[in-house]
Structure formats: structure tokens, C-alpha cells
Design a protein around this motif. Structure first.
Motif, PDB file in Angstrom:
ATOM      1  N   PHE B 334       0.841  -1.192   0.000  1.00 30.38           N
ATOM      2  CA  PHE B 334       0.000   0.000   0.000  1.00 30.38           C
ATOM      3  C   PHE B 334       0.885   1.254   0.000  1.00 30.38           C
ATOM      4  CE2 PHE B 334      -2.919   2.922   2.470  1.00 30.38           C
ATOM      5  CZ  PHE B 334      -3.776   3.138   1.405  1.00 30.38           C
ATOM      6  N   LEU B 335       1.919   1.184   0.828  1.00 33.69           N
ATOM      7  CA  LEU B 335       2.856   2.297   0.924  1.00 33.69           C
ATOM      8  C   LEU B 335       3.547   2.534  -0.430  1.00 33.69           C
ATOM      9  CD1 LEU B 335       3.907   4.184   3.135  1.00 33.69           C
ATOM     10  CD2 LEU B 335       5.768   2.596   3.538  1.00 33.69           C
ATOM     11  N   ASP B 336       3.933   1.427  -1.069  1.00 37.24           N
ATOM     12  CA  ASP B 336       4.542   1.498  -2.395  1.00 37.24           C
ATOM     13  C   ASP B 336       3.635   2.221  -3.377  1.00 37.24           C
ATOM     14  OD1 ASP B 336       6.998   0.511  -2.282  1.00 37.24           O
ATOM     15  OD2 ASP B 336       6.572  -1.430  -3.228  1.00 37.24           O
ATOM     16  N   GLN B 337       2.358   1.856  -3.311  1.00 37.98           N
ATOM     17  CA  GLN B 337       1.375   2.459  -4.200  1.00 37.98           C
ATOM     18  C   GLN B 337       1.304   3.971  -3.995  1.00 37.98           C
ATOM     19  OE1 GLN B 337      -1.342   1.119  -6.472  1.00 37.98           O
ATOM     20  NE2 GLN B 337       0.631   0.141  -6.728  1.00 37.98           N
ATOM     21  N   LEU B 338       1.311   4.353  -2.730  1.00 35.38           N
ATOM     22  CA  LEU B 338       1.268   5.777  -2.415  1.00 35.38           C
ATOM     23  C   LEU B 338       2.442   6.502  -3.066  1.00 35.38           C
ATOM     24  CD1 LEU B 338       0.272   6.239   1.322  1.00 35.38           C
ATOM     25  CD2 LEU B 338      -1.017   6.759  -0.719  1.00 35.38           C
ATOM     26  N   SER B 371      -0.834  16.433   2.679  1.00 33.42           N
ATOM     27  CA  SER B 371      -0.294  16.145   4.002  1.00 33.42           C
ATOM     28  C   SER B 371      -0.976  14.899   4.552  1.00 33.42           C
ATOM     29  CB  SER B 371      -0.501  17.337   4.926  1.00 33.42           C
ATOM     30  OG  SER B 371      -1.870  17.513   5.167  1.00 33.42           O
ATOM     31  N   GLN B 372      -2.215  14.668   4.082  1.00 32.83           N
ATOM     32  CA  GLN B 372      -2.934  13.468   4.472  1.00 32.83           C
ATOM     33  C   GLN B 372      -2.154  12.233   4.039  1.00 32.83           C
ATOM     34  OE1 GLN B 372      -5.602  13.911   6.279  1.00 32.83           O
ATOM     35  NE2 GLN B 372      -5.804  11.705   6.609  1.00 32.83           N
ATOM     36  N   MET B 373      -1.602  12.301   2.856  1.00 30.67           N
ATOM     37  CA  MET B 373      -0.794  11.187   2.377  1.00 30.67           C
ATOM     38  C   MET B 373       0.425  10.992   3.262  1.00 30.67           C
ATOM     39  SD  MET B 373      -0.889  11.597  -1.711  1.00 30.67           S
ATOM     40  CE  MET B 373       0.109  10.201  -2.160  1.00 30.67           C
ATOM     41  N   GLY B 374       0.990  12.106   3.672  1.00 35.34           N
ATOM     42  CA  GLY B 374       2.161  12.050   4.540  1.00 35.34           C
ATOM     43  C   GLY B 374       1.823  11.354   5.851  1.00 35.34           C
ATOM     44  N   ARG B 375       0.621  11.632   6.339  1.00 37.39           N
ATOM     45  CA  ARG B 375       0.220  11.040   7.619  1.00 37.39           C
ATOM     46  C   ARG B 375       0.021   9.546   7.476  1.00 37.39           C
ATOM     47  NH1 ARG B 375      -1.376  15.559  10.818  1.00 37.39           N
ATOM     48  NH2 ARG B 375      -2.387  14.313  12.410  1.00 37.39           N
ATOM     49  N   VAL B 376      -0.603   9.166   6.357  1.00 36.80           N
ATOM     50  CA  VAL B 376      -0.796   7.733   6.118  1.00 36.80           C
ATOM     51  C   VAL B 376       0.557   7.034   6.080  1.00 36.80           C
ATOM     52  CG1 VAL B 376      -1.523   6.050   4.397  1.00 36.80           C
ATOM     53  CG2 VAL B 376      -2.992   7.995   4.908  1.00 36.80           C
ATOM     54  N   GLU B 377       1.479   7.676   5.386  1.00 41.67           N
ATOM     55  CA  GLU B 377       2.828   7.129   5.308  1.00 41.67           C
ATOM     56  C   GLU B 377       3.430   6.949   6.689  1.00 41.67           C
ATOM     57  OE1 GLU B 377       4.581   9.540   1.844  1.00 41.67           O
ATOM     58  OE2 GLU B 377       6.262   8.441   2.736  1.00 41.67           O
ATOM     59  N   LYS B 418      -9.065   0.455   8.570  1.00 45.15           N
ATOM     60  CA  LYS B 418     -10.387   0.192   7.990  1.00 45.15           C
ATOM     61  C   LYS B 418     -10.329   0.338   6.465  1.00 45.15           C
ATOM     62  CE  LYS B 418     -15.184   0.392   8.306  1.00 45.15           C
ATOM     63  NZ  LYS B 418     -15.390   0.437   6.908  1.00 45.15           N
ATOM     64  N   GLN B 419      -9.710   1.425   6.044  1.00 48.35           N
ATOM     65  CA  GLN B 419      -9.575   1.662   4.603  1.00 48.35           C
ATOM     66  C   GLN B 419      -8.841   0.524   3.929  1.00 48.35           C
ATOM     67  OE1 GLN B 419      -7.632   5.361   3.757  1.00 48.35           O
ATOM     68  NE2 GLN B 419      -9.472   6.574   4.175  1.00 48.35           N
ATOM     69  N   PHE B 420      -7.804   0.070   4.593  1.00 47.77           N
ATOM     70  CA  PHE B 420      -7.001  -0.996   4.028  1.00 47.77           C
ATOM     71  C   PHE B 420      -7.825  -2.277   3.891  1.00 47.77           C
ATOM     72  CE2 PHE B 420      -3.904  -4.496   4.550  1.00 47.77           C
ATOM     73  CZ  PHE B 420      -3.219  -4.302   3.368  1.00 47.77           C
ATOM     74  N   GLU B 421      -8.616  -2.554   4.930  1.00 50.68           N
ATOM     75  CA  GLU B 421      -9.480  -3.732   4.898  1.00 50.68           C
ATOM     76  C   GLU B 421     -10.470  -3.632   3.736  1.00 50.68           C
ATOM     77  OE1 GLU B 421      -9.728  -6.791   6.032  1.00 50.68           O
ATOM     78  OE2 GLU B 421      -7.735  -6.239   6.765  1.00 50.68           O
ATOM     79  N   ASP B 422     -11.113  -2.481   3.631  1.00 47.47           N
ATOM     80  CA  ASP B 422     -12.090  -2.251   2.554  1.00 47.47           C
ATOM     81  C   ASP B 422     -11.447  -2.478   1.203  1.00 47.47           C
ATOM     82  OD1 ASP B 422     -13.865  -1.606   4.467  1.00 47.47           O
ATOM     83  OD2 ASP B 422     -13.863   0.566   4.089  1.00 47.47           O
ATOM     84  N   MET B 423     -10.241  -1.957   1.109  1.00 49.17           N
ATOM     85  CA  MET B 423      -9.566  -2.037  -0.163  1.00 49.17           C
ATOM     86  C   MET B 423      -9.274  -3.484  -0.516  1.00 49.17           C
ATOM     87  SD  MET B 423      -6.363   0.197  -1.142  1.00 49.17           S
ATOM     88  CE  MET B 423      -5.185  -1.083  -0.995  1.00 49.17           C
ATOM     89  N   LYS B 424      -8.856  -4.222   0.495  1.00 49.27           N
ATOM     90  CA  LYS B 424      -8.548  -5.624   0.251  1.00 49.27           C
ATOM     91  C   LYS B 424      -9.779  -6.365  -0.254  1.00 49.27           C
ATOM     92  CE  LYS B 424      -5.427  -8.356   2.695  1.00 49.27           C
ATOM     93  NZ  LYS B 424      -4.822  -8.811   3.972  1.00 49.27           N
ATOM     94  N   LYS B 425     -10.912  -6.030   0.382  1.00 48.74           N
ATOM     95  CA  LYS B 425     -12.159  -6.663  -0.045  1.00 48.74           C
ATOM     96  C   LYS B 425     -12.439  -6.331  -1.507  1.00 48.74           C
ATOM     97  CE  LYS B 425     -14.527  -6.603   4.303  1.00 48.74           C
ATOM     98  NZ  LYS B 425     -15.339  -5.656   5.043  1.00 48.74           N
TER      99      LYS B 425
END
Lengths: 328, 451
Positions: B334-338, B371-377, B418-425
Motif C-alpha cells: 500500500f505504501l509502495d502504491q502511495l 499532508s494526508q498522504m504524509g500522515r498515512v505514510e 479500515k480503509q485498508f481492509e475495505d480495499m482488500k475486499k
């Protein structure tokens, strides 16, 4: 006619040379708006739909923009009907009257800079290549002439050679320039400059900033920060935020004005490069929609080629030829 | 206040002709009114607009309303095709001299971006054409113009020829060419001072430089934001010194760039390059079709696709696809994708290139929160390797630690998980579909970034 007489009296009574400058600057135009209006008036005897259509086109070609042109022409139609004007003689005065009226929008216009008793801070903003640094040089010369002590802050730390350019202007005018090295934080330059301006007790500090396209979010944020830093050091500063606008710019100028206003609360516009063939008609739209007044116009490259904007003179400049013919 | 695209402008008119078999003359007239306004708002010169509208009307009247397209789309298509045609079919490469050095002259109004473009052009010549350019500082008027070019030269490690401000530009050009011959530079780029096209003395100076240096190319540098006056400028420069091509600058702004069409139609000279940013490699070849879309406010899909292709690592994409199939996609991926998405440039610029995006209400000024992306990172980076591969083990204590470590809150950590889970689904569903031969899925999680 009466309008023009009043206008001419008003202008010639006050300052002949400035008017001449306006005329000179604007008359360099070969295919000027004025001569086209004259053509138009000469070609059309009657004020009919065709006449209005051609007028519309003239205004569009001066970059006034579709919406404002429509509004203006609608008002003219109404005016012509009301005054029962049938032929094109005398229509010129109605047109210019209306242009001035739209520009003024019922408000008393103030092109004076908001000068403080102690330090006045002026921030210059705008997109790339519109003439911010040159305008600062001219503005500094103007203020110095008025007896003010002036200091400049070299806030364009990004563009190659920008600091040198401001320093050259500083030397020319004979004012001090506060600078740091290229690539340093512009907010830090401002901080330094305000400190220096306070301790040297100068009257006016003019701050240069790097040109930036208004859709670059990061750069606009940086500009907001610069604005904030100045406000932190002196309450109520910057007292003027001037947006430099190239007269050759088309409809994008409206978005420029809006975005820069949001970021830095622009208080006035400097319309640069008005000595070319472009008319800068977009300022009518900007005034109409965003209520930002034009405070100065740039009419050449000399040190004294910055003049306060006066809508009546602006229109007079556009219609000068027609006026002289009428007067003969 | 953002400009409406042409398609949107045509909406009203189109309602009326829906269901008609043929487009009548009256329909066309009404639509052309909108076309006219759209083009004027894009800063295309009025005279050019009139001519253009006339041509298009002739083509549009009597057209069958094709089944596949709605009449509106068809008109838009005709308009766009015609616009593309007008702006010149094939790509125009730089003309090099048979005998070195090739001389290129840069001319234009003040503030158009000649000096910056000179630097960019030199970069292109060195990178793509393997040339050894000499930059010539012939702007002796504007304060510090020479320093500007010299600074650029230093940044690019490219030689700059200058004789200060006391020597005439004509003499500078003469000596520069002699120098180039001596030092074996195969290209000489002369950066002239900005000038008004009505300034006769300065225009004469350009003529003199042209006479003496016999340039292979004379590029008129024009600001893409120029309004109606663009025709006067282009015509005057062309008549006075004879330009060979045009460089359109500051096209990374949000102007529609109608000046491009105006200039092209009055001079008939090709637009060779467009300036797309402040960095020295931001000079791109001109694409008529993209420009046509842009003028009509239709988005720039091609540039977007190219940007994605340029920046997405093929190998990684393949690897990722494998992971999707086997459903071993982890937070690390996921991080790679970002990172991949980030490499494509500022997100809001990418958004602007998507057709339709500029029409969504409220989005025209929307800023994608980077900056949101930065936080996720930061959150992901604060996890242990075990946590990244099997996020199920992240319990309350771990959440607390991750939040602390990344300087975020537990809520943010929860949201990401949660987002990650959703995405996986979602990915699971997609990959199932893919088995049945559907198109490849790229860049999951992209949409979860836009809230």
C-alpha cells in the motif's frame, strides 16, 4: 459632449503632463480601440442592433470578457432607449460614461495607498513575468519623490537573478534593499526586512515576492505564510497588497485576481505594460466581479512611468482621438 | 468562476435537438453561438473565432445524427477535430543547420519567459539531441537579465557567453557565434531582451541581429495567458523579423490557452514547444489535439496517461498484480502504491487533467490534501514488519504505540486500517472479475485518498 467637456476641464485643470503621459502610452497603439470606435461611429449613422453587435465585438477584443460586455451593452441599449438617441453622434460620450460608471460601481474610488503614520508595508504579488520587480522599482522612486524613506525586501528568492534585479533598482532609486541568498525562505527575508525597517525608521517597506501561477497550491500556501509573517510582526500589515497584472493577459486574469485575493487579501491592482497594444479590458470585469480597484498603471520602462489609475483618464485615453475631433 | 467547458455550454441547446435525425441550420446557428462564447472565453481572438465558426458551421449543417453519438457530442467532435487541424498536424522538429553551429534566436514581449525557456531548450538539446549548446546573454536592458542567464548556466553546467551591458546586442551575437565556432559548440541560443512589438527601434535591433546571425530558428516566446492582443504581437514579430516557430509558456497554469490558436492562424507558424513548469526539464513538445481539448475545457487525458506511464514502475506493477491474485497484498505494498501515485506529481494537478473533474461543483478549488498522504505514510512506517504483513495482530496497545510513533491519533490509525481492509475486499472482488478476462486493475486505494 458635456461629459467630455467636464472631463477635459477636470483633467487639464489638474495635471496636464500626466494626461499627456496617459495619451502617449495609449496612443502607441496603431489599431487602437479608439480609432475603431470612431470607425464604428462613422460607419453607422443609426444606433441599431448591428451597431451594438459591432460595439460588443470591440469590447471583446479589448479583453473585457463576455459577461461584462453583455452587461455593459444591455445597459447601453437601455440608456439609448431612455434618452431616445437615434443617431451615432454623441453615442461616444454615452459609451465612455457608462464604462466609467460600471467601473465605479457606485462607489467613491480611492486609488491612494493606505499610508500609516509609522511604517507602511506594501506586499507585491502576481504570476510570473508580469513586472512585479520593475513596478516595485518605479513605486519606490515615486514614493521617494514624495519625500518618503523607502526600503525594499528581496522576497523573490526563487527565480535566478531576481535578487540582483531588485538590487539594481535599489541602486538606481537610491534605497536600501534587504536581501538573503537565493533559495532562502522568503518569510525569513520578510522578517529580517521588517526588523530592519523598524530600526532604521523608514516610512515604507515594499516587499517583492516570487512570481507564481495561481493554481500552484504549495506556492500559494507559501505566499499566505509570507502574508501571515508580516502580519505577526506588525498588526494590520501588510497595509497594501498589490497584484501586478499584465495588460496583455486575457480572461485568466480574473482567476488570478480571485485566487490571489483569497490568499493574500489583495487591496489593489497595478496594471502593467499598458504601453503596448493591449488594453487590459479585463480590469473592468475584475472590478465588476471582485471589487478590486486598479491603483496604478505601468506605461513604460522609465522610472517615472508608473501613474495612479484614474478611470476617467483611462477612458479619456481610450477616447482621446474622438474627443479632439469633436472639439474641433 | 472556473470556465465552463464547451460540452456543458451546449447542454441547453442540445435538449432541443435531442431525437432529431439531422442537425438543421438553425440548430447549428444556436450551437455555434455557444461555441463562439466558449472560444472567446478561452482567449481565442475574435476574428479567428469568426472564421473558425464559419468553417465548422459548414461542416456541421446537414450531418446525420449518428447513432453512436448524441448530436451534441458530434458537434463537439467536429469542433475539436477542426481545432486540432488548425493547430497543425504533424510534429515539427527543430531545424538544425547543415554546417555547425545552428543558431536559434529567442524573441518576445517582456516577461513571456524567454530566458527560462532558453535554459529549458538548452536542456532538451543536450539531453535528446546530444548537442553542446552555447547560451548567449543578449539582453542588455533589463536589470540583472545577464545574471539570470548566468545563474541558469551554472545550474545546468552550460557555458554562457556575455559581454556585459555596454556592448550592443548585435555585436554580442557576432562574437558569440565566432566563439561557438572556435569552441566547437554546435548550437548557439541567443536570448534577446523582451520588447514591445510597437517599439520600432528595438524591433530594428532584432532585424539587425537576424541579418547578422542568419539563425536557423527564430522562436517567438508567448505567454499562454495572453488575451486578444496575441494576434497583434505574433503578427508584428513575424512581419518584422520572420519567426520560424512559437514556444508557448506557462501552460502549467489554468489558462485555457486560446492564444495558441490565434497565433497559429495569423502566422501559420508551428508551435514547437510548451513550457509546463519552473523546472529546467519542463519543456514539452506541442500536441495539437491536447491543446484543442484544453481550449474547449475537455480535460487532458493523454497527458495524464503519459504521466502515469512515465512514472509507474512496470516491474513493481507486475509484482503487485501477482500479489493481488494471490491476495498477499500488505500495508507495505500500500505504501509502495502511495509512492507511485506521488511520483506523478501534485495530486491536484493530476485531478485537473481528468475530464469532468473541473465540472464537479466545489471541486474547482478543491485541494487534495497531500499532508494526508504524509500522515498515512507515517502511520505505516510506525508499524513493525509483522504488523504490516498481518495487520490483524494490531490490538489496542499496538494502535496506541503506532499513533504515538507517527504523531497521529488512534482514530487515524483505525481509519487507515479500515480503509485498508475495505480495499482488500474490493481488490478481492476485482481480481475475481479479472479471472474472467476483465481489464487489469491498477492503483487501488487511489479513490480512498479523495474524500
Amino acid at each position: 459632449m458635456t461629459f467630455f467637456k467636464k472631463l477635459k476641464e477636470k483633467i487639464t485643470g489638474t495635471n496636464e503632463t500626466v494626461t499627456e503621459k496617459f495619451k502617449d502610452g495609449l496612443s502607441k497603439t496603431r489599431n487602437s480601440f479608439t480609432s475603431k470606435v470612431n470607425d464604428l461611429v462613422a460607419r453607422f449613422r443609426e444606433v441599431d442592433e448591428e451597431f451594438f453587435e459591432e460595439l460588443e465585438e470591440l469590447l471583446l477584443q479589448a479583453d473585457v470578457g463576455v459577461e461584462t460586455v453583455m452587461e455593459l451593452v444591455d445597459q447601453l441599449r437601455w440608456e439609448v432607449q431612455r434618452k431616445n438617441i437615434k443617431n451615432t453622434e454623441g453615442i461616444q460620450s454615452v459609451i465612455s460614461e457608462k464604462l466609467v460608471e460600471i467601473y465605479k460601481a457606485g462607489e467613491e474610488l480611492d486609488t491612494e495607498l493606505n499610508m500609516q503614520d509609522d511604517l507602511t508595508v506594501i506586499l507585491m504579488v502576481g504570476v510570473n513575468g508580469v513586472g512585479k520587480t520593475t513596478t516595485i522599482g518605479k513605486l519606490a522612486a515615486r514614493l521617494k519623490e514624495e519625500g518618503k524613506t523607502v526600503m525594499l525586501a528581496a522576497g523573490d528568492t526563487f527565480r535566478a537573478g531576481a535578487i540582483d534585479q531588485l538590487v539594481v533598482w535599489g541602486d538606481r532609486v537610491g534605497v536600501e534593499v534587504i536581501r538573503q541568498s537565493e533559495g532562502s525562505d522568503p518569510a525569513a527575508v520578510m522578517y529580517d526586512a521588517i526588523r530592519a525597517a523598524k530600526s532604521r525608521k523608514v516610512d515604507v517597506l515594499i516587499c517583492d515576492t516570487a512570481g507564481r501561477l495561481q493554481n500552484k497550491v504549495n506556492l500559494m500556501n507559501e505566499l499566505e505564510k509570507v502574508h501571515r509573517v508580516i502580519g505577526k510582526e506588525i498588526e494590520g500589515a501588510p497595509h497594501e497588497v498589490l497584484l501586478a497584472l499584465d495588460a496583455t493577459t486575457g480572461q485568466n486574469a480574473l482567476i488570478q485576481a480571485q485566487t490571489f485575493k483569497e490568499a493574500t487579501n489583495v487591496t489593489g491592482i497595478v496594471l502593467t505594460k499598458l504601453d503596448g497594444t493591449a488594453k487590459g479590458g479585463i480590469v473592468l470585469a475584475i472590478r465588476n466581479k471582485l471589487k478590486i480597484p486598479v491603483k496604478f498603471v505601468g506605461l513604460g520602462e522609465g522610472m517615472d512611468d508608473l501613474q495612479p489609475f484614474d478611470p476617467e483618464k483611462y477612458v479619456y485615453g481610450l477616447f482621446a482621438e474622438g474627443l479632439e475631433k469633436e472639439a474641433e | 468562476m472556473a470556465f465552463e467547458g464547451l460540452a456543458q455550454r451546449l447542454q441547453g441547446t442540445l435538449q432541443k435537438i435531442k431525437g432529431k435525425g439531422k442537425i438543421s441550420e438553425a440548430d447549428v446557428k444556436e450551437m455555434m453561438r455557444e461555441v463562439r462564447f466558449a472560444l472567446i472565453e478561452a482567449d481565442v481572438n475574435l476574428k479567428v473565432v469568426k472564421e473558425f465558426v464559419k468553417t465548422v458551421s459548414e461542416r456541421a449543417v446537414g450531418q446525420d445524427v449518428m447513432k453512436s453519438l448524441t448530436p451534441g457530442q458530434q458537434v463537439v467532435k467536429i469542433v475539436k477535430d477542426e481545432l486540432t487541424n488548425l493547430m497543425g498536424g504533424e510534429q515539427n522538429p527543430i531545424q538544425f543547420a547543415r554546417k555547425s553551429p545552428t543558431v536559434i534566436m529567442m524573441v518576445g514581449l517582456q516577461g513571456a519567459g524567454k530566458t527560462t525557456t532558453t535554459g529549458k531548450l538548452a536542456t532538451v538539446l543536450r539531453k535528446r539531441h546530444n548537442k553542446k549548446p552555447l547560451l548567449v546573454a543578449a539582453d542588455v536592458y533589463r536589470p540583472a537579465a545577464i545574471q539570470q542567464l548566468e545563474t541558469l548556466g551554472k545550474q545546468l553546467t552550460m557555458p554562457v557567453f556575455s559581454l556585459g551591458t555596454d556592448v550592443s546586442p548585435v555585436e554580442i551575437a557576432r562574437q558569440a557565434i565566432a566563439e561557438a565556432e572556435k569552441e566547437h559548440h554546435d548550437v548557439v541560443i541567443i536570448d534577446t531582451a523582451g520588447r514591445l512589438h510597437v517599439d520600432e527601434n528595438l524591433m530594428q535591433e532584432l532585424k539587425d541581429i537576424r541579418e547578422l546571425s542568419k539563425p536557423d530558428e527564430v522562436f517567438l516566446v508567448v505567454d499562454a495567458m495572453t488575451g486578444q492582443d496575441a494576434v497583434n504581437v505574433a503578427k508584428s514579430f513575424d512581419e518584422a523579423i520572420g519567426i520560424t516557430g512559437v514556444v508557448l509558456t506557462k501552460l502549467d497554469g489554468d489558462t485555457r490557452g486560446g492564444a495558441a490558436l490565434s497565433i497559429r492562424s495569423v502566422t501559420q507558424k508551428p508551435i514547437k514547444f510548451v513550457g509546463m513548469g519552473e523546472k529546467m526539464d519542463a519543456l514539452e513538445p506541442f500536441h495539437p489535439e491536447r491543446m484543442a481539448s484544453r481550449i474547449l475545457g475537455m480535460g487532458d487525458v493523454m497527458s495524464l496517461i503519459e504521466k502515469a506511464q512515465e512514472n509507474v514502475d512496470e516491474e513493481k506493477a507486475k509484482e503487485l498484480e501477482q500479489k493481488f491474485r494471490t491476495q498477499t497484498f500488505t500495508l507495505d505494498d500500500f505504501l509502495d502504491q502511495l509512492q507511485q501515485v506521488k511520483k506523478m506529481g501534485p495530486l491536484d494537478e493530476i485531478l485537473k487533467m481528468m475530464p469532468g473533474m473541473n465540472k464537479i461543483k466545489g471541486l474547482e478549488n478543491a485541494q487534495v490534501d497531500e499532508s494526508q498522504m504524509g500522515r498515512v505514510e507515517a502511520v505505516i512506517r510506525s508499524m513493525t514488519i509483522a504488523e504490516r504483513t498481518t495487520p490483524e495482530i494490531i490490538n489496542a496497545n499496538r494502535r496506541k504505540r503506532i499513533a504515538k510513533g507517527s504523531g497521529t491519533s488512534i482514530q487515524e490509525v483505525n481509519r487507515l486500517l479500515k480503509q485498508f481492509e475495505d480495499m482488500k475486499k474490493m481488490v478481492k472482488q476485482m481480481t475475481n472479475m479479472q479471472q474472467k478476462g476483465k481489464k487489469k486493475m491498477k492503483m487501488p486505494g487511489f479513490d480512498s485518498l479523495f474524500r
